[in-house]
Design a protein around this motif. Structure first.
Motif, PDB file in Angstrom:
ATOM      1  N   LEU A 155     -26.382  13.951   7.587  1.00  0.00           N
ATOM      2  CA  LEU A 155     -25.847  14.459   8.375  1.00  0.00           C
ATOM      3  C   LEU A 155     -24.652  13.790   9.268  1.00  0.00           C
ATOM      4  CD1 LEU A 155     -25.553  17.467   9.582  1.00  0.00           C
ATOM      5  CD2 LEU A 155     -27.411  16.740  11.355  1.00  0.00           C
ATOM      6  N   CYS A 156     -25.109  12.759   9.663  1.00  0.00           N
ATOM      7  CA  CYS A 156     -24.417  12.052  10.403  1.00  0.00           C
ATOM      8  C   CYS A 156     -23.007  11.502   9.815  1.00  0.00           C
ATOM      9  CB  CYS A 156     -25.006  10.941  11.176  1.00  0.00           C
ATOM     10  SG  CYS A 156     -26.322  11.650  12.498  1.00  0.00           S
ATOM     11  N   ALA A 157     -23.293  10.961   8.516  1.00  0.00           N
ATOM     12  CA  ALA A 157     -22.543  10.447   7.793  1.00  0.00           C
ATOM     13  C   ALA A 157     -21.205  11.141   7.280  1.00  0.00           C
ATOM     14  CB  ALA A 157     -23.008   9.644   6.583  1.00  0.00           C
ATOM     15  N   MET A 199     -15.695  15.304   8.480  1.00  0.00           N
ATOM     16  CA  MET A 199     -15.115  16.345   9.558  1.00  0.00           C
ATOM     17  C   MET A 199     -14.262  15.980  10.612  1.00  0.00           C
ATOM     18  SD  MET A 199     -15.638  19.852   9.765  1.00  0.00           S
ATOM     19  CE  MET A 199     -17.546  19.962   9.177  1.00  0.00           C
ATOM     20  N   LEU A 200     -14.640  14.960  10.955  1.00  0.00           N
ATOM     21  CA  LEU A 200     -13.801  14.326  12.083  1.00  0.00           C
ATOM     22  C   LEU A 200     -12.438  13.764  11.442  1.00  0.00           C
ATOM     23  CD1 LEU A 200     -13.442  13.228  15.162  1.00  0.00           C
ATOM     24  CD2 LEU A 200     -14.454  11.140  14.456  1.00  0.00           C
ATOM     25  N   ALA A 226     -19.704   5.619   7.024  1.00  0.00           N
ATOM     26  CA  ALA A 226     -18.685   6.256   7.864  1.00  0.00           C
ATOM     27  C   ALA A 226     -17.317   5.491   7.778  1.00  0.00           C
ATOM     28  CB  ALA A 226     -18.944   6.001   9.463  1.00  0.00           C
ATOM     29  N   ILE A 227     -17.357   4.046   7.565  1.00  0.00           N
ATOM     30  CA  ILE A 227     -16.232   3.539   6.962  1.00  0.00           C
ATOM     31  C   ILE A 227     -15.789   3.579   5.520  1.00  0.00           C
ATOM     32  CG2 ILE A 227     -15.263   1.095   6.577  1.00  0.00           C
ATOM     33  CD1 ILE A 227     -17.032   0.222   9.111  1.00  0.00           C
ATOM     34  N   MET A 228     -16.920   3.679   4.918  1.00  0.00           N
ATOM     35  CA  MET A 228     -16.580   3.817   3.197  1.00  0.00           C
ATOM     36  C   MET A 228     -16.149   5.243   2.817  1.00  0.00           C
ATOM     37  SD  MET A 228     -19.517   1.911   1.297  1.00  0.00           S
ATOM     38  CE  MET A 228     -19.403   2.685  -0.289  1.00  0.00           C
ATOM     39  N   PHE A 229     -16.609   6.366   3.641  1.00  0.00           N
ATOM     40  CA  PHE A 229     -16.290   7.580   3.400  1.00  0.00           C
ATOM     41  C   PHE A 229     -14.900   7.937   3.944  1.00  0.00           C
ATOM     42  CE2 PHE A 229     -20.862   9.601   3.536  1.00  0.00           C
ATOM     43  CZ  PHE A 229     -21.027   9.140   2.454  1.00  0.00           C
ATOM     44  N   TRP A 230     -14.401   7.092   5.003  1.00  0.00           N
ATOM     45  CA  TRP A 230     -13.022   7.320   5.617  1.00  0.00           C
ATOM     46  C   TRP A 230     -12.235   6.812   4.483  1.00  0.00           C
ATOM     47  CZ3 TRP A 230     -12.636   9.155  10.790  1.00  0.00           C
ATOM     48  CH2 TRP A 230     -11.267   9.440  11.456  1.00  0.00           C
TER      49      TRP A 230
END
Length: 267
Positions: free
Chosen positions: A29-31, A36-37, A192-196
């Motif tokens: 959920l958080c990742a 979304m951000l 978070a970094i990888m997804f971005w």
């Protein structure tokens, strides 16, 4: 007989226990909230519609779930601390694996563009967007994930990883604290970094739409404005040669005939 529990660290099956599953759901959920951000951080002129955003991010979701469950499975194969093994897998995925994903995306993109498989180009789904293009791209991205995980698994066969396990988490006495660090804190920051980064890699790059003329050819707005200026400043002032030859004696302007200036209408 159950596998012996290590002196320090998680016990066998801790990753799939109730607390472990809860941490994994919270991590997901958080990742994915970072994606979304990222969408709302995009300039409004370049912001993807929700459907395109879903197509782009769902590829990452499928790939991330495959990597995650592969890591959980590999971590429980031995009698070593599964949390330490999961963390080592995760660190390799975030470093060497990230390089392999980038390389795989570049190679696949070059191949599909060379073969002119338009709907298999990452981020291109057609107009209107086609689900078939999304499915094809998901399959390609999943194959890249399989390639990446296979290479990482071979790297883990190199001796010496046991010492790294002891260095990483051997000083944490609480199994639950270790589980929180391994399954939530570290993965959330790195994911978070990888997804971005990966989202920027596989999304369609924003391109200014070319204008189409009535013949279907493309021209940029600047070229179109230049052509309009030339048309407006250079009217077709063709004289009727035969009439002007006959009226040369009457140069005082009564019978000379001139065609009306014709202007080309540019749409």
């Amino acid at each position: 007989m159950a596998a012996p529990r290590p002196a320090h660290g998680c016990g066998s099956g801790a990753l799939l226990g109730r607390f472990g599953v809860l941490l994994q759901a919270l991590l997901a959920l958080c990742a994915f909230s970072t994606l979304m951000l990222k969408r709302f951080q995009e300039p409004k002129a370049e912001r993807r519609p929700w459907r395109i955003w879903f197509y782009d991010t769902s590829k990452q979701a499928i790939g991330a779930l495959f990597i995650h469950f592969a890591n959980v499975f590999l971590s429980d194969l031995t009698e070593e601390d599964p949390c330490s093994l999961y963390l080592i897998n995760f660190i390799l995925d975030a470093t060497l694996g990230m390089l392999l994903i980038w390389l795989g995306v570049k190679v696949v993109s070059w191949i599909v563009q060379h073969k002119k498989y338009t709907y298999l180009v990452f981020g291109e789904y057609g107009d209107p967007p086609q689900a078939a293009a999304w499915i094809g791209q998901c399959i390609l991205y999943l194959l890249i994930m399989v390639f990446e995980k296979t290479v990482i698994s071979l790297v883990l066969l190199i001796p010496g990883w046991t010492k790294l396990q002891q260095i990483l988490l051997g000083y944490i006495p609480s199994p639950q604290l270790e589980l929180v660090l391994v399954m939530f804190v570290v993965p959330f920051i790195v994911n978070a970094i990888m997804f971005w980064v990966v989202d920027s890699l596989i999304m369609r790059k924003y391109k200014q739409k070319d204008a189409l003329d009535i013949n279907g050819s493309t021209e940029t707005p600047r070229a179109r404005r230049t052509e309009e200026s030339q048309v407006l400043l250079s009217p077709d002032m063709d004289f009727d040669q035969s009439e002007s030859d006959q009226d040369i004696p009457g140069l005082w302007g009564t019978n000379q005939k001139m065609k009306q200036p014709s202007y080309q209408v540019v749409i």
